[in-house]
Design an enzyme around this catalytic site. Structure first.
Site, short mmCIF file in Angstrom:
data_model
loop_
_atom_site.label_atom_id
_atom_site.label_comp_id
_atom_site.label_asym_id
_atom_site.label_seq_id
_atom_site.Cartn_x
_atom_site.Cartn_y
_atom_site.Cartn_z
N ASP A 255 55.64 62.58 90.90
CA ASP A 255 56.21 62.01 89.68
C ASP A 255 55.22 61.04 89.02
O ASP A 255 55.08 61.00 87.81
CB ASP A 255 57.52 61.28 90.02
CG ASP A 255 58.47 62.19 90.79
OD1 ASP A 255 58.85 63.23 90.23
OD2 ASP A 255 58.81 61.87 91.94
N HIS A 283 63.68 60.38 93.81
CA HIS A 283 63.01 61.59 93.28
C HIS A 283 64.11 62.53 92.79
O HIS A 283 64.53 63.47 93.45
CB HIS A 283 62.18 62.26 94.37
CG HIS A 283 61.59 63.57 93.90
ND1 HIS A 283 60.61 63.65 92.94
CD2 HIS A 283 61.88 64.85 94.23
CE1 HIS A 283 60.31 64.91 92.70
NE2 HIS A 283 61.07 65.67 93.48
C1 LMR Z 1 59.73 68.97 91.70
O1 LMR Z 1 59.76 67.77 91.40
O2 LMR Z 1 58.94 69.77 91.21
C2 LMR Z 1 60.73 69.48 92.68
O3 LMR Z 1 61.26 68.45 93.43
C3 LMR Z 1 61.74 70.26 91.95
C4 LMR Z 1 62.77 70.85 92.84
O4 LMR Z 1 63.96 70.64 92.55
O5 LMR Z 1 62.41 71.54 93.80
#
Ligand code: LMR
Length: 444
Positions: A255, A283
């Site tokens: 992120d 997250h």
């Molecule tokens: C991401 O941030 O790409 C993953 O966590 C998305 C997911 O839901 O697998």
């Protein structure tokens, strides 16, 4: 982050345990002499491994052991040529190397791992003088694929990669590990309730926490990637009371990297000009990318990007939902960029943080200065001296905008925590998550 390749929780069935003690211990620094060694017939408990030939032919001739000062070293519970151990101090070019470290990776047959393992083995994460052993954890279903991964690692002839073990039992695979990168988790199936997903994945991480507690190095560093990673990390650490809670991380570095990229794009600068980027919270789509304290070329972002509406809405949402957009394009979750962000997260702990900067990682809230509820795993700004440990950055400014959003992410994590109380030792679980609570970035 892709959620894949569920690692089977430890079972008490003696049959299943012994059949899961599959172990491939492969020495990968192949000298010519080693390439011509032959396999001994494997011991009975490892019959399903006997199919592996890799670079060694299987004609049942006795192996020629590498002699180390006149003695032959072998590993416990291994067989044939894979049992040979090199003495790194005996060879000129490896004499100055550090002591070998053990790195466990769960979900090791999945897409993220497929990118990650080769970076780890190349030396680009822990350095060119750090030999490593990889301990790969997979499910019964993925054991063939794990063997394939191990074979590809062998065929890559990485000088620093000295051992590869594969297995399905975390109590075996986590033995003496210095790092545990927990990637494997179950994806949410059609019609599955969020509470059920938290429970299923929580059980995996409770089990893995117990296993780490029992057999890992007491100072093991644990990075949880499998979603929902903050709550999974909390469950894991609660089940590992002998390991410092501070050693557990939930991956929010992806992120952070996404946020830096978006700011750089808007400001028209290369992304290495963006620093001090904090991701606060979970997250999930409530995460808070902090443009108030981030800097571009050393200046506050709000001075460089004067479109504050974009910062508050467009930027924030683009980071929160980046994973979902990527799934729309790719048809699957992020894998390569997740692996890169795992590398970045580890490097941030094993190299000193540049002066004045910081990085984001989900850490246990225990005495934090920001008033975040205690006993959660929450992403915050941290610095490291490069010794594997970190300190919170304690003087980051929080305005009303940030406070409100951080509180939302905190509330979400508190709600998730209530759903897994049975797995954290906090009593009976009660789950009242709404349909849009704890949305993963990929679920938008
Ligand atoms: C991401 O941030 O790409 C993953 O966590 C998305 C997911 O839901 O697998």
């Amino acid at each position: 982050m892709a959620m894949s390749d569920l690692s089977t929780p430890k079972t008490t069935s003696p049959f299943l345990r012994s059949s899961s003690q599959l172990r491939l211990s492969s020495k990968l620094h192949l000298s010519n002499q080693f390439r011509h060694l032959h396999l001994l017939p494997p011991p009975l408990h490892a019959t399903s491994i006997s199919k592996i030939s890799c670079s060694v032919s299987q004609n049942n001739q006795a192996p020629v052991a590498v002699q180390e000062n006149g003695s032959v070293k072998t590993k416990k519970e291994c067989y044939g040529v894979f049992c040979l151990t090199y003495d790194l101090k005996a060879e000129e070019e490896t004499k100055s190397w550090k002591k070998m470290i053990n790195i466990a990776v769960s979900g090791a047959a999945g897409m993220i791992s497929n990118h990650l393992l080769f970076k780890l083995a190349s030396g680009s994460v822990f350095g060119p003088d750090q030999p490593i052993a990889l301990k790969l954890l997979g499910s019964e279903r993925s054991i063939q694929a794990l063997e394939g991964v191990a074979m590809e690692l062998e065929d890559s002839l990485f000088p620093l990669l000295r051992e590869v073990d594969i297995g399905t039992d975390p109590y075996e695979v986590f033995q003496d590990v210095d790092w545990a990168l927990l990637i494997g988790a179950k994806p949410r199936g059609p019609g599955m309730e969020r509470a059920a997903l938290l429970d299923i994945n929580g059980q995996i991480f409770a089990e893995q926490g117990k296993a780490l507690n029992a057999v890992a190095s007491p100072n093991v560093k644990v990075l949880v990637v499998g979603n929902p990673c903050n709550t999974n990390a909390l469950i894991c650490l609660k089940n590992a009371p002998n390991i410092p809670a501070k050693n557990f991380h939930a991956l929010t570095r992806l992120d952070e990297n996404r946020a830096k990229c978006q700011l750089a794009l808007k400001a028209g600068v290369f992304y290495d000009k963006v620093s001090n980027m904090t991701i606060w919270g979970n997250h999930s789509t409530t995460q808070v990318p902090d443009f108030l304290n981030a800097r571009i070329n050393g200046r506050p972002v709000k001075e460089v990007i004067t479109d504050h509406k974009w910062l508050e809405e467009g930027f924030t949402e683009s980071v929160q939902k980046r994973g979902g957009l990527l799934i729309q394009k790719w048809g699957r979750s992020s894998a390569a960029s997740t692996a890169v962000s795992i590398v970045d997260a580890i490097k941030s702990l094993v190299t000193p943080t540049p002066e004045g900067d910081w990085f984001s990682t989900g850490v246990y809230t225990n005495g934090n200065p920001y008033g975040i509820a205690e006993d959660l795993v929450f992403s915050m700004p941290c610095r490291s001296k490069g010794d594997g440990d970190y300190e919170l950055v304690k003087d980051v400014e929080i305005d009303d905008y940030l406070r409100k959003r951080i509180a939302k992410s905190e509330a979400e994590l508190l709600a998730e925590k209530k759903c897994v109380a049975h797995l954290t030792g906090d009593g009976i679980a009660f789950c009242d998550l709404g349909p849009v609570d704890t949305m993963l970035p990929g679920e938008v």
